[in-house]
Scaffold this active site. Structure first.
Site, mmCIF file in Angstrom:
data_model
loop_
_atom_site.group_PDB
_atom_site.id
_atom_site.type_symbol
_atom_site.label_atom_id
_atom_site.label_comp_id
_atom_site.label_asym_id
_atom_site.label_seq_id
_atom_site.Cartn_x
_atom_site.Cartn_y
_atom_site.Cartn_z
ATOM 1 C CG HIS A 1 -1.803 1.193 1.330
ATOM 2 N ND1 HIS A 1 -2.062 2.028 2.673
ATOM 3 C CD2 HIS A 1 -2.331 1.913 0.416
ATOM 4 C CE1 HIS A 1 -2.631 2.905 2.511
ATOM 5 N NE2 HIS A 1 -2.708 3.215 1.165
HETATM 6 CA CA CA Z 1 0.424 -0.237 -4.503
#
Ligand code: CA
Ligand code: ZLM
Ligand code: ZN
Length: 406
Positions: free
Chosen positions: A201
């Site tokens: 992320h």
């Molecule tokens: Ca990513």
């Protein structure tokens, strides 16, 4: 002859400084700047430098880095080395950043989440300052080419360090070159779309712009419990419901596509093209930053996806077809030969070249890195074989459809 040609109708600039290659995070640390050496070998071996303007990157200045980062953190990064670490930790304004020690901590953490323990995610190593300010300088040089209209696509494979926070290193990232670049782009472009195909992320970038409606962040990543131990896949953030800071004007300007392990090409293409396509339509960005972390490839040492270099490259082509000013950055990628393959292929896509699948081994300094069954048989796109660790596909098409509809 390979017959590399310059792209018609647009310009590409390539930003790099070979001094980033000499760095070592530590003996078995997964982050290997050597992957950048291999990438350079393939790019030059195929002759792609004939298709671009090449720029030798210069180090970023401390003042430039302070545009996002805490001034104490910047001073610390500029002075730190394995030799100076202990004495710098004693300086009161740095010492106030030492986190309280937790009883089951396995490594000794110093200020700003930095450490000289060998097991640390963000170790202090020889030449570290040089490395950090250089990869940042390369990204800022690439950004400058875009904002001054001297190029249409700018590339820095040594950048894309998306986890760094304002006053904290995290997940192999120390300076957030992406945030610094977007801040520069905002001086010229009304809206910037950030897209992140690293398997992790893009938390640092999302956090920095969570109140900013002129920046939309969109990350595709592995999300959820890692294994039976129930530890979360790093960094543990990026839920589908996380859409920017609630109650601020930035709400709805963050998008997250959490994915389970083992996703295949068809599924990734479906997600990427539907979600990215709609984000571009709705947000109408004036420029795009694309973080191309190669740890989303099948066979990566840390990643858990099964996507091919062809599909990874399709993401780049899809974004390029928007025709918007584009900054292409690296990021993660822990199986070095595959990182080099993907980023060389993507350099070719940016310049409208199609490369022959046989690597010109006579023109690369380390042909053995790409030869032999375990190293991909001299091919640019070797098929997965029984040496490739495959992750069971935990993604159900209905779950993916649900995310696209949302
Ligand atoms: Ca990513
Ligand atoms: N321990 N050595 C992606 C960043 C991923 C946090 C669990 C440290 C490792 C990993 C370090 C040599 C990007 C976590 C891990 C072990 C707390 C992560 C040093 C192996 C080693 O052998 C290793 C002794 C090290 C670190 C594995 N760390 C694997 N995964 C993640 C960070 C960065 O790709 O997104 C962008 C460039 N960290 O899971 C721990 C929770 C520290
Ligand atoms: Zn990553």
């Amino acid at each position: 002859e390979i017959g590399i040609t310059k792209p018609k109708g647009h310009k590409v600039s390539f930003h790099y400084n070979s001094r980033v290659e000499d760095m070592h995070f530590g003996k078995t640390h997964p982050m290997k700047p050597w992957r950048l050496t291999l990438t350079k070998h393939l790019v030059l071996g195929y002759g792609l430098h004939y298709a671009m303007d090449t720029h030798e990157a210069v180090s970023a200045g401390k003042d430039q880095v302070r545009a996002f980062h805490d001034p104490d953190y910047v001073d610390f990064l500029a002075q730190v080395s394995p030799q100076t670490f202990a004495s710098l930790c004693e300086v009161p304004r740095f010492a106030q950043h030492i986190p309280p020690k937790h009883e089951n901590d396995t490594v000794d953490l110093g200020p700003f989440n930095l450490s000289t323990s060998p097991g640390a995610d963000c170790p202090v190593f020889d030449g570290m300052s040089t490395y950090l300010f250089l990869y940042t300088g390369a990204t800022l040089g690439a950004t400058q080419q875009l904002t001054s209209n001297q190029t249409d696509i700018a590339i820095n494979w040594s950048g894309g360090l998306h986890h760094a926070h304002r006053a904290e290193a995290s997940g192999f990232c120390y300076i957030n070159d992406i945030v610094l670049s977007i801040l520069d782009l905002l001086r010229v472009y009304p809206r910037v779309l950030y897209i992140d195909i690293d398997v992790h992320h893009g938390d640092g970038v999302e956090e920095a712009f969570q109140r900013q409606p002129r920046v939309m962040t969109l990350s595709y990543h592995r999300y959820g419990p890692y294994d039976e131990t129930q530890h979360k896949f790093f960094p543990g953030t990026g839920d589908l419901a996380d859409v920017g800071l609630k109650g601020t004007v930035g709400e709805h300007f963050a998008l997250n596509v959490p994915i389970a392990s083992g996703i295949n090409d068809g599924q990734y293409k479906y997600l990427f093209e539907n979600v990215t396509g709609r984000a571009i339509e709705a947000f109408k960005p004036s420029a795009i930053v694309l973080q191309c972390g190669a740890d989303s490839l099948g066979g990566d040492r840390l990643g858990q996806f099964n996507i091919s270099t062809t599909q990874h490259g399709e993401c780049v082509s899809f974004v390029k077809r928007s025709g918007l000013p584009l900054l292409i950055l690296g990021g993660g990628g822990y199986t070095a030969r595959n990182v080099a393959r993907a980023w060389c292929h993507e350099t070719a896509l940016a310049t409208d070249n199609t490369l022959p699948d046989s690597i010109p081994l006579d023109l690369v300094p380390r042909p053995e890195a790409f030869q032999g069954r375990a190293h991909g048989d001299g091919k640019l796109h070797p098929p997965f074989n029984k040496n490739t660790p495959v992750h069971n596909n935990q993604n159900k098409d209905v779950d993916l459809e649900y995310m696209v509809k949302k």
